[in-house]
Design a protein around this motif. Structure first.
Motif, PDB file in Angstrom:
ATOM      1  N   ALA A 258       0.841  -1.198   0.000  1.00 10.16           N
ATOM      2  CA  ALA A 258       0.000   0.000   0.000  1.00 10.16           C
ATOM      3  C   ALA A 258       0.878   1.251   0.000  1.00 10.16           C
ATOM      4  O   ALA A 258       2.014   1.222   0.479  1.00 10.16           O
ATOM      5  N   ASP A 259       0.321   2.318  -0.544  1.00 14.69           N
ATOM      6  CA  ASP A 259       1.119   3.526  -0.712  1.00 14.69           C
ATOM      7  C   ASP A 259       0.269   4.751  -0.415  1.00 14.69           C
ATOM      8  O   ASP A 259      -0.891   4.825  -0.829  1.00 14.69           O
ATOM      9  N   SER A 260       0.820   5.676   0.344  1.00 20.07           N
ATOM     10  CA  SER A 260       0.059   6.901   0.589  1.00 20.07           C
ATOM     11  C   SER A 260       0.951   8.122   0.460  1.00 20.07           C
ATOM     12  O   SER A 260       2.140   8.079   0.771  1.00 20.07           O
ATOM     13  N   ARG A 261       0.352   9.175  -0.028  1.00 26.07           N
ATOM     14  CA  ARG A 261       1.028  10.457  -0.154  1.00 26.07           C
ATOM     15  C   ARG A 261       0.091  11.508   0.413  1.00 26.07           C
ATOM     16  O   ARG A 261      -1.047  11.601  -0.014  1.00 26.07           O
ATOM     17  N   MET A 262       0.580  12.230   1.387  1.00 29.73           N
ATOM     18  CA  MET A 262      -0.294  13.234   1.992  1.00 29.73           C
ATOM     19  C   MET A 262       0.376  14.594   1.928  1.00 29.73           C
ATOM     20  O   MET A 262       1.564  14.725   2.226  1.00 29.73           O
ATOM     21  N   VAL A 263      -0.402  15.568   1.530  1.00 34.02           N
ATOM     22  CA  VAL A 263       0.105  16.923   1.441  1.00 34.02           C
ATOM     23  C   VAL A 263      -0.862  17.813   2.199  1.00 34.02           C
ATOM     24  O   VAL A 263      -2.069  17.572   2.154  1.00 34.02           O
ATOM     25  N   GLY A 264      -0.354  18.795   2.897  1.00 36.25           N
ATOM     26  CA  GLY A 264      -1.291  19.642   3.620  1.00 36.25           C
ATOM     27  C   GLY A 264      -0.742  21.021   3.903  1.00 36.25           C
ATOM     28  O   GLY A 264       0.482  21.235   3.943  1.00 36.25           O
ATOM     29  N   ALA A 265      -1.652  21.959   4.086  1.00 39.12           N
ATOM     30  CA  ALA A 265      -1.257  23.321   4.446  1.00 39.12           C
ATOM     31  C   ALA A 265      -2.236  23.877   5.461  1.00 39.12           C
ATOM     32  O   ALA A 265      -3.427  23.584   5.391  1.00 39.12           O
ATOM     33  N   TYR A 266      -1.723  24.627   6.429  1.00 33.55           N
ATOM     34  CA  TYR A 266      -2.599  25.273   7.399  1.00 33.55           C
ATOM     35  C   TYR A 266      -2.231  26.745   7.511  1.00 33.55           C
ATOM     36  O   TYR A 266      -1.064  27.113   7.478  1.00 33.55           O
ATOM     37  N   LEU A 267      -3.265  27.575   7.601  1.00 39.59           N
ATOM     38  CA  LEU A 267      -3.055  29.018   7.516  1.00 39.59           C
ATOM     39  C   LEU A 267      -3.855  29.755   8.579  1.00 39.59           C
ATOM     40  O   LEU A 267      -4.816  30.441   8.269  1.00 39.59           O
ATOM     41  N   PRO A 268      -3.485  29.647   9.834  1.00 33.50           N
ATOM     42  CA  PRO A 268      -4.232  30.401  10.845  1.00 33.50           C
ATOM     43  C   PRO A 268      -3.739  31.844  10.922  1.00 33.50           C
ATOM     44  O   PRO A 268      -2.565  32.118  10.658  1.00 33.50           O
ATOM     45  N   LYS A 269      -4.660  32.754  11.246  1.00 33.30           N
ATOM     46  CA  LYS A 269      -4.255  34.153  11.456  1.00 33.30           C
ATOM     47  C   LYS A 269      -5.076  34.728  12.614  1.00 33.30           C
ATOM     48  O   LYS A 269      -5.783  33.993  13.283  1.00 33.30           O
ATOM     49  N   THR A 270      -4.997  36.019  12.811  1.00 26.26           N
ATOM     50  CA  THR A 270      -5.582  36.709  13.981  1.00 26.26           C
ATOM     51  C   THR A 270      -5.329  35.877  15.249  1.00 26.26           C
ATOM     52  O   THR A 270      -4.199  35.525  15.516  1.00 26.26           O
ATOM     53  N   SER A 291       4.570  12.207   3.752  1.00 27.61           N
ATOM     54  CA  SER A 291       3.689  13.292   4.199  1.00 27.61           C
ATOM     55  C   SER A 291       4.446  14.611   4.171  1.00 27.61           C
ATOM     56  O   SER A 291       5.584  14.688   4.638  1.00 27.61           O
ATOM     57  N   THR A 292       3.817  15.625   3.627  1.00 20.69           N
ATOM     58  CA  THR A 292       4.417  16.949   3.576  1.00 20.69           C
ATOM     59  C   THR A 292       3.380  17.964   4.049  1.00 20.69           C
ATOM     60  O   THR A 292       2.334  18.095   3.428  1.00 20.69           O
TER      61      THR A 292
END
Lengths: 415, 478
Positions: A258-270, A291-292
Motif C-alpha cells: 500500500a502507498d500513501s502520499r499526503m500533502v497539507g497546508a494550514y493558515l491560521p491568522k488573527t 507526508s508533507t
C-alpha cells in the motif's frame, strides 16, 4: 464536561444503528475530558467549545450554492446543509457510485456498512466515538470501477448548531476515484466530522479535504483510511484557522504494497488556532508513505502539528518520510510541531524533518533586487511556499480555485 | 550467524563484582526520621535539614511520571535503603595510604586511576563509593588555582554561602518526582567552583559506584563556573552485578555565569541487567545547566548501561549569545529501555543550540529520543539545529523519536531532522569482502555512526567509550 454525558443517541434509528450507538458509547465510559495534561491535547485548548452553547434550533437548512461553486470543476456534488443530506441540491451520481443514507440502508447494505463503519477510525479517537454515539444522518459511498468525474461532498453549515457529520467511502477492488470534501458555510457551528475510507485491493483514491468554513466555526474531526494490498491514497488537506480547529488524519497501511502520499497546508491568522494530528500506521510489509505539511502562522495565531510514523513489527521494507515546514510571520505567532517516529522493525528507512523560521532575508532581497516592492515580494514568497504543494494536484480547476483563494488570503495580510 | 550471536550475547558484565567491605547501612524505608538521620550523620546545618524536609513533603504530594516510553514494575520506595557508608570511613583517612585497601582494589579492577593518577593525564578523581567520598586528590594543585573541588557534604560546611546560593537554583526542589526525592535524601556528590577568569588547570573527574545491595544512589553535583572561567568535568559510572533493580536518581546542576564555559562529559556503564532483562539499574537523572550571557554549556554522553534510563540533560539559554550543546550516544541491547534526550530553552537573544543524538537499538532493546526545543518570544535571532539518527540492529528492537518543537519568535530558526535505518546488508558485505568478520564490521559501522559524538569527548573518555560500545554490542549482529 464529560464524553459519556454528551453521547446521546438520536431517537428512532434502525436496530443495527442503535447497536452502533451503544458500541461507540461504551468506548467513552470513564474517558476523562481532555485537558492540558492529555498528551494529544497539550497545546490545544477545548475552551472555545466548552465555553459556548450551540443552539440546534437555529438550523434552517437553507443554502447558498454560489458559496461552494468551483468553476470548471465539473464535479458530481453530494450536498449536506447543516448536517442534513439535500438530494435536491445534489447531482445525480454516476452509475458506479452508490450513495446510501445510513439510516435508510437495506439489510445487505447495513451489513456492508457495519463491517467497515467505526473500524477504521482508531478507538482512541474519542471525538470520533462521540460522533458514532450520536450518529444520525451519515452517508455511505460505494465506488466500483473507474469514476472519471470528481465526486464532491459539500458540508455546508449556516447555523449556530452542533453538527455531527459522518461519511463512509468503500472503494471496491480496482476502483479509482477523486473525492473532494468541501467544508464551507457562514455558520458559527460546532462540527464533529468523521470520514472513513476503506480502500480495497488495487484501488486508488485522490482525496481532498478543504476546510474553508466560517472563521468562527469550531471543528473537531478528521478522516481515517485503511489501505488493503497495493491500494494507494493521495490526500490533500487545506485548513484555515478558527477559535478551535482540530483535525486528525490517520492512514493505516494494512495490506502489503500500500502507498500513501499526503500533502497539507494550514493558515491560521488573527487569534485563530489550528491543530493537525496526522499518523501513518504501517502494519504490512512493502508499504510507502510520504507526508508533507506546511504552515504559515500569522498575527497572534497558534498552529499545532503532530506527525507520527508508526511502524509495527513485521512491516518489513517500509519507507516512510514526513516533512513539516513552518513560517512565523509575527512576533505573537506560535507553532508547536512534533514529528514522531515509533519503529519496531529494523528493515525500514524512515526520516522526518521539521523547521520553524521566517522568510529568508536572501529570498526577499532577491525579489526586491528584481524590482518588487517589499509587500509584493513578501506576498509572493508566502504564496509560493504553499503553492508548491498545489502543483501536484490531480484536478487543475480545483488547484486554480485554491490558488485564487490563497492569493486573496495573502493580499489581505500585510507584513 | 545466529549461533555466533548467541555465543557473543552471553558476554559477561566485566565490572560485575561485589566488594566485601562492612558497611553501615540504614534499614530500608523512607520517612522524616531517615532524612533527619542522614542529615545528622553528615553533620549538616539546620537550613539544609529544613530544605531536605521541605523537599520530602513536596515529594509526598507528587506522582511518578508515566509519560516516558519505558515500562517497569512499580518501585517500592520503602524497600530502598537511603544511606550506606563503608564502615572503615568512620575515621576519615588522612591520606590515600589510610584508605581501605579493598576499596582501592575495587577501583583498580575498574581501571580508575587512583594510585597511578599522577601519571594518567592529570585527572583529579573524586571517587564516590556508595554514599561517602573516599578520597579526593589533586586538591592542592586545584586550590592553588582557587578551584574548589570537594564532596558536596564538605562544601556545605566550608563554603556554605556558595552552596546555599546555587543549590536548587537550576533544578528547583519540586522540578520533578525524582529530583524532589533526591533533594530529600541526597547522599553525597561533588561540588565545583571555578573562580572568575580561571581556566581549571585539569579535567575534573568523578566516578560513581553503586555497591551495597538494595541501596539507592542519590548523587548531587553542583558546578558553578564564575564569570569568564572554564572547566571540563568527566563523569563515569559502573556498578557491580545485582539481581534486584537499583534506583539511581541523581541531580546535576550547572551554573555558567557570564562568559563561562562548562563541558560535562559522561560515560554511563551501569549494570544493564542480564540477557533476560533481570536486574539492572534504573537511571532516572535530572541534569540541567543555566547559561548566562555569552556562556557555553556542552553535554556529551555515552550511555551503554542501565536497565531503564530516563535522562534529559538540558540547557536554559538565559543570557544573550549563550550556547548550548548536546551530543549523545545511547545504546540499548537485550531488554534495556532508554528514553533520553535534551531540552534547549532559548530565552536570550542570539542564543544557539546544537543537538546531535545517536540511538542504537539491538536485541529487544527500546531506544527513544525525547527532546524539546523552545524559542521563547524574546529569543531574537536564536538558532537550533537538531539531528537525531537511529540505528536498528535486529528485528525485535524499537527506535523512537519524540521531539517537541515550539517556536514563539519569528526571527528564530529551528531545524530538526531525524532518520532511522539499519546496518544494511550491503555495508556488511562490503566490509566482510575486505576480510573483516561480521562482528568487527558492525563495530566499525557503529563507530562511524557515532563519530560526531565521540569527537566531542575528552580523549581518555573517547577511547573508553569506543571500547564500551564495542563490548556492549558484541553478539548483536544479525
Amino acid at each position: 464536561m464529560d464524553f459519556e454525558q454528551l453521547a446521546v443517541a438520536p431517537a428512532a434509528s434502525p436496530v443495527w444503528l442503535q447497536d452502533f450507538h451503544a458500541a461507540s458509547r461504551s468506548a467513552l465510559v470513564g474517558v476523562p475530558w481532555p485537558d492540558r495534561k492529555t498528551e494529544a491535547w497539550r497545546n490545544t485548548s477545548l475552551r472555545p467549545l466548552t465555553d459556548e452553547s450551540f443552539n440546534d434550533s437555529t438550523m434552517t437548512g437553507s443554502s447558498d450554492p454560489s458559496e461552494y461553486r468551483i468553476d470548471d470543476l465539473n464535479s458530481r456534488d453530494v450536498v449536506f446543509v447543516d448536517g442534513q443530506y439535500k438530494p435536491e441540491l445534489s447531482d445525480e451520481t454516476p452509475s458506479n457510485v452508490n450513495v446510501v443514507k445510513l439510516a435508510d440502508a437495506s439489510e445487505t447494505e447495513a451489513q456492508l456498512i457495519r463491517s467497515s463503519l467505526g473500524t477504521i477510525v482508531p478507538v482512541s479517537q474519542h471525538f470520533a466515538q462521540l460522533n458514532g454515539s450520536r450518529l444520525n444522518d451519515g452517508i455511505m459511498l460505494r465506488i466500483r470501477g473507474v469514476v472519471s468525474q470528481p465526486i464532491r461532498i459539500v458540508w455546508q453549515s449556516n447555523s449556530h448548531g452542533s453538527l455531527n457529520h459522518r461519511l463512509l467511502v468503500l472503494m471496491e477492488p480496482g476502483s479509482q476515484a477523486t473525492l473532494i470534501e468541501h467544508f464551507c458555510g457562514i455558520g458559527r457551528a460546532f462540527t464533529n466530522s468523521v470520514s472513513e475510507f476503506e480502500l480495497a485491493e488495487n484501488s486508488h483514491l485522490h482525496h481532498y479535504r478543504l476546510h474553508l468554513e466560517h472563521e468562527a466555526a469550531i471543528h473537531v474531526g478528521g478522516c481515517h483510511a485503511r489501505l488493503s494490498a497495493n491500494a494507494s491514497l493521495s490526500g490533500f488537506h487545506l485548513g484555515t484557522g478558527s477559535p478551535l480547529k482540530r483535525l486528525d488524519v490517520t492512514v493505516n497501511h494494512a495490506g502489503a504494497g500500500a502507498d500513501s502520499r499526503m500533502v497539507g497546508a494550514y493558515l491560521p491568522k488573527t487569534k485563530q488556532r489550528i491543530d493537525y494530528h496526522i499518523c501513518a500506521e504501517h502494519s504490512a510489509p512493502h508499504c510507502t508513505s510520504e507526508s508533507t505539511f506546511r504552515g504559515i502562522v500569522a498575527d497572534e495565531a497558534r498552529a499545532v502539528f503532530n506527525g507520527r510514523i508508526h511502524i509495527h513489527p513485521g512491516a518489513r521494507e517500509t519507507e516512510a518520510t514526513l516533512d513539516n515546514k513552518n513560517l512565523l510571520t509575527s512576533y505573537k505567532a506560535q507553532v508547536h510541531t512534533k514529528p514522531e517516529l515509533e519503529i519496531y522493525n529494523d528493515d525500514v528507512a524512515c526520516a522526518h524533518g521539521a523547521t520553524v523560521s521566517q522568510l529568508s532575508e536572501e529570498s526577499l532581497h532577491y525579489l526586491r533586487s528584481r524590482g518588487l516592492g517589499p509587500d509584493a515580494a513578501y506576498r509572493m514568497l508566502n504564496f509560493a511556499f504553499i503553492n508548491e504543494l498545489l502543483d501536484g494536484a490531480s484536478e487543475p480547476p480545483l488547484a486554480e480555485y485554491l490558488r485564487t483563494r490563497l492569493q486573496n488570503w495573502f493580499e489581505q495580510e500585510a507584513p | 550467524m545466529s549461533e555466533q550471536i548467541d555465543e557473543l550475547i552471553k558476554q559477561d558484565y566485566e565490572a560485575g563484582f561485589v566488594t566485601d567491605i562492612e558497611s553501615e547501612t540504614l534499614p530500608p524505608g523512607l520517612n522524616e526520621e531517615v532524612i533527619r538521620f542522614i542529615s545528622a550523620r553528615k553533620d549538616e546545618p539546620e537550613w539544609l535539614l529544613e530544605w531536605r524536609l521541605n523537599a520530602y513533603r513536596q515529594w509526598l504530594t507528587m506522582t511518578e511520571p508515566d509519560w516516558a516510553h519505558v515500562s517497569y514494575p512499580d518501585i517500592d520506595f520503602n524497600a530502598i535503603s537511603y544511606y550506606s557508608a563503608p564502615k572503615s570511613m568512620e575515621d576519615k583517612p588522612k591520606s590515600l595510604d589510610e584508605v581501605d585497601p579493598e576499596l582501592l582494589a575495587t577501583y583498580e579492577k575498574l581501571g580508575i586511576p587512583l594510585h597511578e593518577q599522577e601519571m594518567l593525564a592529570g585527572v583529579a578523581v573524586d571517587a564516590v563509593f556508595d554514599s561517602v567520598s573516599v578520597a579526593t586528590t589533586f586538591r592542592e594543585k586545584l586550590e592553588e588555582a582557587g578551584v574548589i573541588f570537594c564532596p558536596i557534604s564538605e562544601a556545605v560546611k566550608t563554603h556554605p554561602d556558595l552552596v546555599r546560593q546555587h543549590l536548587g537554583s537550576v533544578v528547583p526542589v519540586s522540578d520533578n518526582y525524582y529530583s524532589a526525592l533526591n533533594c530529600a535524601v541526597f547522599s553525597d556528590g561533588s561540588f565545583v567552583y571555578i573562580p572568575k577568569g580561571v581556566r581549571c588547570p585539569m579535567e575534573l573527574s568523578t566516578y560513581f559506584r553503586i555497591n551495597e545491595a538494595k541501596t539507592g544512589q542519590f548523587e548531587r553535583t553542583l558546578i558553578v563556573a564564575d564569570e569568564g572561567s572554564e572547566v571540563s568535568y568527566l563523569e563515569g559510572c559502573t556498578a557491580p552485578m545485582r539481581d534486584e533493580n537499583q534506583l539511581h536518581a541523581a541531580v546535576v546542576e550547572l551554573v555558567a555565569l557570564d562568559n563561562a564555559r562548562i563541558k560535562y562529559s559522561t560515560v554511563q556503564n551501569w549494570y544493564p541487567g542480564d540477557q533476560d532483562g533481570r536486574g539492572g539499574i534504573y537511571n532516572f537523572v535530572t541534569k540541567r545547566g543555566v547559561a548566562h550571557t555569552n556562556a557555553h554549556i556542552s553535554w556529551t554522553q555515552v550511555e551503554t548501561g542501565s536497565a531503564i534510563t530516563m535522562k534529559y540533560p538540558s540547557c536554559i539559554l538565559k543570557g544573550d549569545n549563550s550556547v548550548g550543546e548536546f551530543y549523545s550516544v545511547a545504546l540499548s541491547n537485550n531488554h534495556q529501555q532508554a528514553d533520553t534526550g535534551t531540552k534547549m530553552v532559548h530565552i536570550g537573544r542570539n542564543t544557539r543550540s546544537t543537538i546531535v543524538s545517536k540511538g542504537i537499538s539491538a536485541g529487544q532493546g527500546s531506544n527513544s529520543y525525547r527532546g524539546m526545543v523552545r524559542m521563547n518570544p524574546g529569543a531574537e535571532n536564536a538558532r537550533n539545529h537538531t539531528q537525531c539518527d537511529s540505528l536498528l540492529i535486529g528485528d525485535q528492537c524499537g527506535a523512537h523519536t519524540f521531539p517537541y518543537i515550539e517556536g514563539k519568535n519569528p526571527t528564530a530558526t529551528i531545524e530538526h531532522e531525524a532518520t532511522t535505518s539499519r546496518v544494511s546488508g550491503d555495508q556488511l558485505f562490503l566490509c566482510q569482502q575486505r576480510g573483516l568478520d561480521a562482528e568487527k564490521a558492525v563495530a566499525m559501522i557503529v563507530n562511524g555512526f557515532c563519530k560526531e559524538v565521540f569527537r566531542e569527548l575528552p580523549m581518555e573518555f573517547a577511547v573508553e567509550a569506543g571500547k564500551l560500545l564495542e563490548i556492549s554490542l558484541e553478539g548483536a549482529v544479525g
